[in-house]
Design an enzyme around this catalytic site. Structure first.
Site, PDB file in Angstrom:
ATOM      1  N   TYR A 109       0.835  -1.206   0.000  1.00 18.70           N
ATOM      2  CA  TYR A 109       0.000   0.000   0.000  1.00 18.70           C
ATOM      3  C   TYR A 109       0.871   1.258   0.000  1.00 18.70           C
ATOM      4  CZ  TYR A 109      -3.607   3.167   2.038  1.00 18.70           C
ATOM      5  OH  TYR A 109      -4.489   4.195   2.310  1.00 18.70           O
ATOM      6  N   LYS A 149     -16.253  -5.189  17.586  1.00 20.43           N
ATOM      7  CA  LYS A 149     -15.908  -6.221  18.583  1.00 20.43           C
ATOM      8  C   LYS A 149     -16.533  -5.911  19.938  1.00 20.43           C
ATOM      9  CE  LYS A 149     -11.747  -7.637  16.258  1.00 20.43           C
ATOM     10  NZ  LYS A 149     -10.315  -7.520  16.095  1.00 20.43           N
ATOM     11  N   ARG A 179      -1.389   6.809  17.651  1.00 19.99           N
ATOM     12  CA  ARG A 179      -1.954   7.216  16.359  1.00 19.99           C
ATOM     13  C   ARG A 179      -2.648   8.572  16.502  1.00 19.99           C
ATOM     14  NH1 ARG A 179       0.701   3.397  15.165  1.00 19.99           N
ATOM     15  NH2 ARG A 179       0.113   1.519  14.004  1.00 19.99           N
ATOM     16  N   ASP A 200       1.539  -5.365  16.627  1.00 21.70           N
ATOM     17  CA  ASP A 200       1.325  -3.955  16.988  1.00 21.70           C
ATOM     18  C   ASP A 200       1.457  -3.052  15.775  1.00 21.70           C
ATOM     19  OD1 ASP A 200       0.715  -3.871  19.654  1.00 21.70           O
ATOM     20  OD2 ASP A 200       2.793  -3.604  20.332  1.00 21.70           O
TER      21      ASP A 200
HETATM   22  P1  NAP Z   1     -13.279   2.897   1.837  1.00 22.88           P
HETATM   23  O1  NAP Z   1     -14.285   3.331   2.843  1.00 22.88           O
HETATM   24  O2  NAP Z   1     -12.746   1.501   1.901  1.00 22.88           O
HETATM   25  O3  NAP Z   1     -13.913   3.143   0.402  1.00 22.88           O
HETATM   26  C1  NAP Z   1     -13.229   2.734  -0.742  1.00 22.88           C
HETATM   27  C2  NAP Z   1     -13.925   3.299  -1.947  1.00 22.88           C
HETATM   28  O4  NAP Z   1     -13.219   2.913  -3.114  1.00 22.88           O
HETATM   29  C3  NAP Z   1     -15.376   2.805  -2.087  1.00 22.88           C
HETATM   30  O5  NAP Z   1     -16.175   3.878  -2.513  1.00 22.88           O
HETATM   31  C4  NAP Z   1     -15.252   1.761  -3.201  1.00 22.88           C
HETATM   32  O6  NAP Z   1     -16.419   1.622  -3.976  1.00 22.88           O
HETATM   33  C5  NAP Z   1     -14.146   2.382  -4.048  1.00 22.88           C
HETATM   34  N1  NAP Z   1     -13.468   1.373  -4.881  1.00 22.88           N
HETATM   35  C6  NAP Z   1     -12.736   0.315  -4.456  1.00 22.88           C
HETATM   36  N2  NAP Z   1     -12.319  -0.408  -5.518  1.00 22.88           N
HETATM   37  C7  NAP Z   1     -12.775   0.231  -6.626  1.00 22.88           C
HETATM   38  C8  NAP Z   1     -12.677  -0.009  -8.022  1.00 22.88           C
HETATM   39  N3  NAP Z   1     -12.005  -1.072  -8.511  1.00 22.88           N
HETATM   40  N4  NAP Z   1     -13.277   0.845  -8.865  1.00 22.88           N
HETATM   41  C9  NAP Z   1     -13.974   1.915  -8.414  1.00 22.88           C
HETATM   42  N5  NAP Z   1     -14.089   2.211  -7.097  1.00 22.88           N
HETATM   43  C10 NAP Z   1     -13.502   1.376  -6.224  1.00 22.88           C
HETATM   44  O7  NAP Z   1     -12.015   3.862   1.823  1.00 22.88           O
HETATM   45  P2  NAP Z   1     -11.797   5.232   2.618  1.00 22.88           P
HETATM   46  O8  NAP Z   1     -11.366   4.858   3.991  1.00 22.88           O
HETATM   47  O9  NAP Z   1     -12.945   6.133   2.395  1.00 22.88           O
HETATM   48  O10 NAP Z   1     -10.498   5.791   1.873  1.00 22.88           O
HETATM   49  C11 NAP Z   1     -10.534   6.927   1.035  1.00 22.88           C
HETATM   50  C12 NAP Z   1      -9.121   7.348   0.728  1.00 22.88           C
HETATM   51  O11 NAP Z   1      -8.452   7.704   1.937  1.00 22.88           O
HETATM   52  C13 NAP Z   1      -8.258   6.248   0.085  1.00 22.88           C
HETATM   53  O12 NAP Z   1      -7.433   6.802  -0.885  1.00 22.88           O
HETATM   54  C14 NAP Z   1      -7.410   5.741   1.243  1.00 22.88           C
HETATM   55  O13 NAP Z   1      -6.210   5.186   0.789  1.00 22.88           O
HETATM   56  C15 NAP Z   1      -7.220   7.005   2.039  1.00 22.88           C
HETATM   57  N6  NAP Z   1      -6.919   6.846   3.476  1.00 22.88           N
HETATM   58  C16 NAP Z   1      -7.759   6.148   4.280  1.00 22.88           C
HETATM   59  C17 NAP Z   1      -7.466   6.034   5.639  1.00 22.88           C
HETATM   60  C18 NAP Z   1      -8.392   5.343   6.621  1.00 22.88           C
HETATM   61  O14 NAP Z   1      -8.061   5.274   7.824  1.00 22.88           O
HETATM   62  N7  NAP Z   1      -9.542   4.842   6.195  1.00 22.88           N
HETATM   63  C19 NAP Z   1      -6.294   6.638   6.150  1.00 22.88           C
HETATM   64  C20 NAP Z   1      -5.480   7.354   5.283  1.00 22.88           C
HETATM   65  C21 NAP Z   1      -5.789   7.451   3.947  1.00 22.88           C
HETATM   66  P3  NAP Z   1     -17.638   0.615  -3.562  1.00 22.88           P
HETATM   67  O15 NAP Z   1     -17.840   0.749  -2.083  1.00 22.88           O
HETATM   68  O16 NAP Z   1     -18.782   1.158  -4.340  1.00 22.88           O
HETATM   69  O17 NAP Z   1     -17.203  -0.753  -3.937  1.00 22.88           O
HETATM   70  P1  GDP Z   2      -2.334   1.337  10.965  1.00 22.42           P
HETATM   71  O1  GDP Z   2      -2.430   2.642  11.682  1.00 22.42           O
HETATM   72  O2  GDP Z   2      -2.062   1.512   9.514  1.00 22.42           O
HETATM   73  O3  GDP Z   2      -1.387   0.402  11.637  1.00 22.42           O
HETATM   74  O4  GDP Z   2      -3.775   0.687  10.932  1.00 22.42           O
HETATM   75  P2  GDP Z   2      -4.876   0.154  11.922  1.00 22.42           P
HETATM   76  O5  GDP Z   2      -6.032   1.068  11.900  1.00 22.42           O
HETATM   77  O6  GDP Z   2      -5.120  -1.245  11.462  1.00 22.42           O
HETATM   78  O7  GDP Z   2      -4.312   0.183  13.419  1.00 22.42           O
HETATM   79  C1  GDP Z   2      -3.433  -0.811  13.837  1.00 22.42           C
HETATM   80  C2  GDP Z   2      -3.125  -0.715  15.322  1.00 22.42           C
HETATM   81  O8  GDP Z   2      -4.300  -1.005  16.093  1.00 22.42           O
HETATM   82  C3  GDP Z   2      -2.099  -1.785  15.690  1.00 22.42           C
HETATM   83  O9  GDP Z   2      -1.341  -1.330  16.798  1.00 22.42           O
HETATM   84  C4  GDP Z   2      -2.990  -2.960  16.094  1.00 22.42           C
HETATM   85  O10 GDP Z   2      -2.312  -3.880  16.951  1.00 22.42           O
HETATM   86  C5  GDP Z   2      -4.107  -2.229  16.840  1.00 22.42           C
HETATM   87  N1  GDP Z   2      -5.386  -2.963  16.882  1.00 22.42           N
HETATM   88  C6  GDP Z   2      -5.995  -3.424  18.023  1.00 22.42           C
HETATM   89  N2  GDP Z   2      -7.119  -4.073  17.735  1.00 22.42           N
HETATM   90  C7  GDP Z   2      -7.260  -4.014  16.381  1.00 22.42           C
HETATM   91  C8  GDP Z   2      -8.272  -4.487  15.487  1.00 22.42           C
HETATM   92  O11 GDP Z   2      -9.269  -5.112  15.863  1.00 22.42           O
HETATM   93  N3  GDP Z   2      -8.086  -4.214  14.156  1.00 22.42           N
HETATM   94  C9  GDP Z   2      -7.008  -3.514  13.694  1.00 22.42           C
HETATM   95  N4  GDP Z   2      -6.893  -3.247  12.397  1.00 22.42           N
HETATM   96  N5  GDP Z   2      -6.025  -3.071  14.526  1.00 22.42           N
HETATM   97  C10 GDP Z   2      -6.151  -3.316  15.839  1.00 22.42           C
END
Ligand code: NAP
Ligand code: GDP
Length: 323
Positions: free
Chosen positions: A140, A191, A212, A274
């Protein structure tokens, strides 16, 4: 005034739904904007023909590219090729289509896990490529780093106005609550809900000590809308709460316990990974642009997210309930 058609890929996901909420609740909407939110049913962005067909239908002038293959630590550890390949394919097709169809601005999304594992703190925007990322999410992280490279290449060769944002860990309504593959907050909310329901212990993976910075999806969405309208640099900008707002995973678990009024046993499974200990990011660049931006307090954002989950778990409409 000419109309701006802003296409939001990933519009059905956590951040996309946040942006939709911000736009729907905005007091003074610019009259010349039309926002269009799409998900994978509208186009498969890993396929260029499908991507192109959507650009021909929508004719976007601006693109907020949020679609990605996204998951938590444990999904990243087991699906490294998928995290690399699907994200590279999607972003490459989006860049190509934006250039080919004359999109005037593209904003894509990195993540603070792209940063080097061995680094000085706080991390800032200049450090993206300074060393290998943590091994747990290198598929990623390397895929996302290429977005920053592509922004510069498209600027140099075609003069494109493409940029990126770097959010920290995100949570909020419409998250993915899958028990195994989700991020920590939605995974632990689900959970804790099951532990409450079944009278079993609430188990947190790992030691609970990693740190975080969490940003509420609706705060992040407001910042992304600002980036789309106002931010002019090709270089990325970190979208994060202040360093002082960093919390441990144990703090997160206890905030969920409080929001859920959970009274059972809480335990840590220290046989589980972790991941990266911390990735403390500086929001100094953001604060320079927006010194007065108010982030939703963490516990309030947690309460709102838990309330959303409880309502949607009962209705069966929360993502990740059944797998
Ligand atoms: P998400 O909730 O998992 O949503 C992913 C989205 O991507 C959904 O709308 C999904 O569409 C779409 N998608 C996946 N595969 C696709 C494909 N092949 N073609 C078209 N659309 C597709 O993700 P999010 O958490 O909102 O993330 C948004 C952005 O923030 C991403 O770039 C991610 O890398 C970044 N980001 C996320 C986090 C986090 O903690 N979540 C942290 C840092 C950065 P459907 O649902 O319609 O399938
Ligand atoms: P990261 O920030 O990219 O590492 O993503 P995560 O959101 O998966 O957070 C991971 C951290 O949360 C690690 O320290 C894990 O050990 C802790 N953690 C504790 N319980 C969970 C769980 O149920 N799911 C995930 N994804 N992480 C967990």
């Amino acid at each position: 005034m000419s109309q701006n058609v802003i296409l939001v890929t990933g519009g059905t996901g956590l951040v996309g739904k946040g942006v939709e909420w911000v736009i729907a609740n905005e007091a003074n909407k610019p009259g010349n904007e039309k926002w269009i939110f799409v998900g994978s049913k509208d186009a498969d962005l890993t396929d260029y023909e499908s991507t192109k067909a959507m650009f021909e239908r929508v004719k976007p002038t601006h693109v907020l590219h949020l679609a990605a293959f996204v998951g938590g630590l444990f999904a990243n550890m087991k699906l490294k090729v998928d995290f690399w390949r699907l994200n590279v394919l999607m972003q490459d097709n989006i860049f190509q289509a934006c250039q080919a169809y004359g999109v005037t601005k593209l904003v894509s999304c990195l993540s603070t896990c792209v940063f080097p594992d061995k680094t000085s703190y706080p991390i800032d925007e200049t450090m993206v490529h300074n060393g290998p990322p943590h091994f747990s999410n290198e598929g990623y992280a390397y895929a996302k780093r290429m977005v920053d490279v592509q922004n510069r290449l498209y600027k140099d060769q075609y003069g494109c106005n493409f940029t990126s944002v770097i959010p920290t860990n995100i949570f909020g309504p419409h998250d993915n609550f899958d028990l195994e593959d989700s991020h920590v907050i939605p995974g632990l909310i689900h959970k804790c809900y099951l532990a409450q329901k079944n009278g079993t212990p609430f188990t947190i993976m790992g030691s609970g000590t990693p740190l975080r910075q969490f940003i509420y999806s609706r705060d992040l969405a407001a910042l992304m809308v600002w980036v789309m309208r106002e931010y002019k640099e090709v270089d990325p900008i970190i979208l994060s709460v202040d360093e002082a707002d960093e919390v441990t995973i144990k703090d997160v678990a206890m905030s969920i316990v409080k929001a859920m009024k959970f009274q059972g046993e809480v335990q840590f499974d220290t046989t589980k990974a972790d991941g990266q200990y911390k990735k403390t990011a500086s929001n100094a660049k953001l604060r320079k642009y927006l010194p007065d931006f108010n982030f939703t307090p963490f516990h309030q954002a947690m309460d709102e997210s838990v309330t959303w989950f409880l309502e949607n778990a009962e209705k069966g409409t929360a993502r990740g309930l059944f797998n």
